[in-house]
Design an enzyme around this catalytic site. Structure first.
Site, PDB file in Angstrom:
ATOM      1  N   ALA A  66      56.889 -45.048 -38.854  1.00  0.00           N
ATOM      2  CA  ALA A  66      55.856 -45.221 -39.936  1.00  0.00           C
ATOM      3  C   ALA A  66      56.503 -46.178 -40.999  1.00  0.00           C
ATOM      4  O   ALA A  66      55.756 -46.767 -41.609  1.00  0.00           O
ATOM      5  CB  ALA A  66      55.625 -43.870 -40.609  1.00  0.00           C
ATOM      6  N   SER A  67      58.128 -46.135 -40.984  1.00  0.00           N
ATOM      7  CA  SER A  67      58.653 -46.969 -41.814  1.00  0.00           C
ATOM      8  C   SER A  67      58.960 -48.324 -40.922  1.00  0.00           C
ATOM      9  O   SER A  67      59.994 -48.272 -40.013  1.00  0.00           O
ATOM     10  CB  SER A  67      59.964 -46.529 -42.570  1.00  0.00           C
ATOM     11  OG  SER A  67      60.716 -47.786 -42.900  1.00  0.00           O
ATOM     12  N   TYR A  68      58.073 -49.317 -40.667  1.00  0.00           N
ATOM     13  CA  TYR A  68      58.136 -50.196 -39.471  1.00  0.00           C
ATOM     14  C   TYR A  68      59.455 -50.737 -39.087  1.00  0.00           C
ATOM     15  O   TYR A  68      59.587 -50.832 -38.203  1.00  0.00           O
ATOM     16  CB  TYR A  68      57.396 -51.276 -39.956  1.00  0.00           C
ATOM     17  CG  TYR A  68      55.665 -50.954 -39.905  1.00  0.00           C
ATOM     18  CD1 TYR A  68      55.177 -49.620 -39.714  1.00  0.00           C
ATOM     19  CD2 TYR A  68      54.603 -51.960 -40.159  1.00  0.00           C
ATOM     20  CE1 TYR A  68      53.714 -49.415 -39.761  1.00  0.00           C
ATOM     21  CE2 TYR A  68      53.240 -51.772 -39.944  1.00  0.00           C
ATOM     22  CZ  TYR A  68      52.882 -50.062 -39.701  1.00  0.00           C
ATOM     23  OH  TYR A  68      51.376 -49.983 -39.870  1.00  0.00           O
ATOM     24  N   CYS A  73      63.001 -52.337 -30.611  1.00  0.00           N
ATOM     25  CA  CYS A  73      62.503 -52.988 -29.316  1.00  0.00           C
ATOM     26  C   CYS A  73      63.041 -52.187 -28.178  1.00  0.00           C
ATOM     27  O   CYS A  73      64.289 -51.658 -28.300  1.00  0.00           O
ATOM     28  CB  CYS A  73      62.775 -54.144 -29.243  1.00  0.00           C
ATOM     29  SG  CYS A  73      62.099 -55.380 -30.493  1.00  0.00           S
ATOM     30  N   GLU A  75      64.149 -53.568 -25.547  1.00  0.00           N
ATOM     31  CA  GLU A  75      65.705 -54.046 -24.839  1.00  0.00           C
ATOM     32  C   GLU A  75      66.789 -53.504 -25.518  1.00  0.00           C
ATOM     33  O   GLU A  75      67.888 -53.391 -25.007  1.00  0.00           O
ATOM     34  CB  GLU A  75      65.468 -55.656 -24.941  1.00  0.00           C
ATOM     35  CG  GLU A  75      64.487 -56.287 -24.339  1.00  0.00           C
ATOM     36  CD  GLU A  75      63.027 -56.173 -24.924  1.00  0.00           C
ATOM     37  OE1 GLU A  75      62.791 -55.478 -25.907  1.00  0.00           O
ATOM     38  OE2 GLU A  75      62.327 -57.376 -24.944  1.00  0.00           O
TER      39      GLU A  75
HETATM   40  N1  THU Z   1      58.867 -55.399 -29.014  1.00  0.00           N
HETATM   41  C1  THU Z   1      59.810 -54.918 -28.082  1.00  0.00           C
HETATM   42  O1  THU Z   1      59.985 -53.648 -27.730  1.00  0.00           O
HETATM   43  N2  THU Z   1      60.561 -56.039 -27.589  1.00  0.00           N
HETATM   44  C2  THU Z   1      60.340 -57.315 -27.966  1.00  0.00           C
HETATM   45  O2  THU Z   1      61.228 -58.131 -27.349  1.00  0.00           O
HETATM   46  C3  THU Z   1      59.380 -57.645 -28.643  1.00  0.00           C
HETATM   47  C4  THU Z   1      58.664 -56.636 -29.298  1.00  0.00           C
HETATM   48  C5  THU Z   1      58.019 -54.365 -29.598  1.00  0.00           C
HETATM   49  C6  THU Z   1      58.450 -53.914 -30.957  1.00  0.00           C
HETATM   50  C7  THU Z   1      57.163 -53.159 -31.565  1.00  0.00           C
HETATM   51  O3  THU Z   1      57.224 -51.937 -31.212  1.00  0.00           O
HETATM   52  C8  THU Z   1      55.984 -53.900 -30.480  1.00  0.00           C
HETATM   53  O4  THU Z   1      56.715 -54.570 -29.640  1.00  0.00           O
HETATM   54  C9  THU Z   1      55.316 -55.054 -31.431  1.00  0.00           C
HETATM   55  O5  THU Z   1      55.782 -55.996 -32.006  1.00  0.00           O
END
Ligand code: THU
EC number: 3.5.4.5
Length: 160
Positions: A66-68, A73, A75
């Site tokens: 929720a806290s963006y 990600c 990876e």
């Molecule tokens: N996201 C990833 O998991 N990997 C990336 O390399 C790009 C973006 C995720 C982050 C966020 O939860 C969502 O995709 C939208 O940006």
């Protein structure tokens, strides 16, 4: 002034079936991991699977908050777990697959800049390249033999 040309190399495959079976299997793991993404805010799910020199496969998916900015990600979720669980192992290949809950993602989705920086740290640490395969939910797959193809002019510990 001297110009400096930086080149990157990629391979583009029309479909995942063109890849070696071991990489197809790794991509399947990435797709399975993608289902575990927690992405209620972006509705964009990403899965990553990496294979180590001990044949172990480590997967991750994006985990939002929720806290963006507190989200992470796929990876980095995967590679940090690999570093935490198997600190002495080498990472050989990483496969990434992304899917939107809003529209069809048919083009390869490369890792974001922050993930490239995180990934290259491990390439430097292990002194061996990590091949990256990335795709959307369907369609073409792109391959880079090294994270450095995705991130030329890296910032690493040699500057510190
Ligand atoms: N996201 C990833 O998991 N990997 C990336 O390399 C790009 C973006 C995720 C982050 C966020 O939860 C969502 O995709 C939208 O940006």
């Amino acid at each position: 002034m001297k110009p400096l040309k930086v080149t990157s190399n990629f391979e583009v495959y029309d479909a995942v079936e063109e890849l070696p079976e071991t990489i197809q299997d790794l991509m399947k793991e990435a797709v399975l991991a993608r289902d575990n993404a927690y992405a209620p805010y972006s509705r964009f799910k990403v899965g990553a699977a990496l294979v180590l020199d001990n044949q172990e496969v480590v997967t991750g998916s994006n985990q939002e908050n929720a806290s963006y900015p507190s989200g992470l990600c796929a990876e980095r979720t995967a590679i940090y777990y690999a570093g935490a669980r198997y600190p002495k192992s080498q990472i050989k290949n990483i496969a990434i697959s992304a899917k939107s809950m809003k529209h069809k993602v048919d083009a390869p989705v490369p890792p974001c800049g922050a993930c490239r920086q995180a990934l290259v740290e491990y390439e430097v640490k292990q002194k061996a390249e990590i091949a990256v395969y990335f795709m959307g939910e369907s369609g073409k797959v792109m391959k880079a033999n090294s994270i450095k193809d995705l991130l030329p002019l890296i910032f690493d510990n040699s500057a510190l």
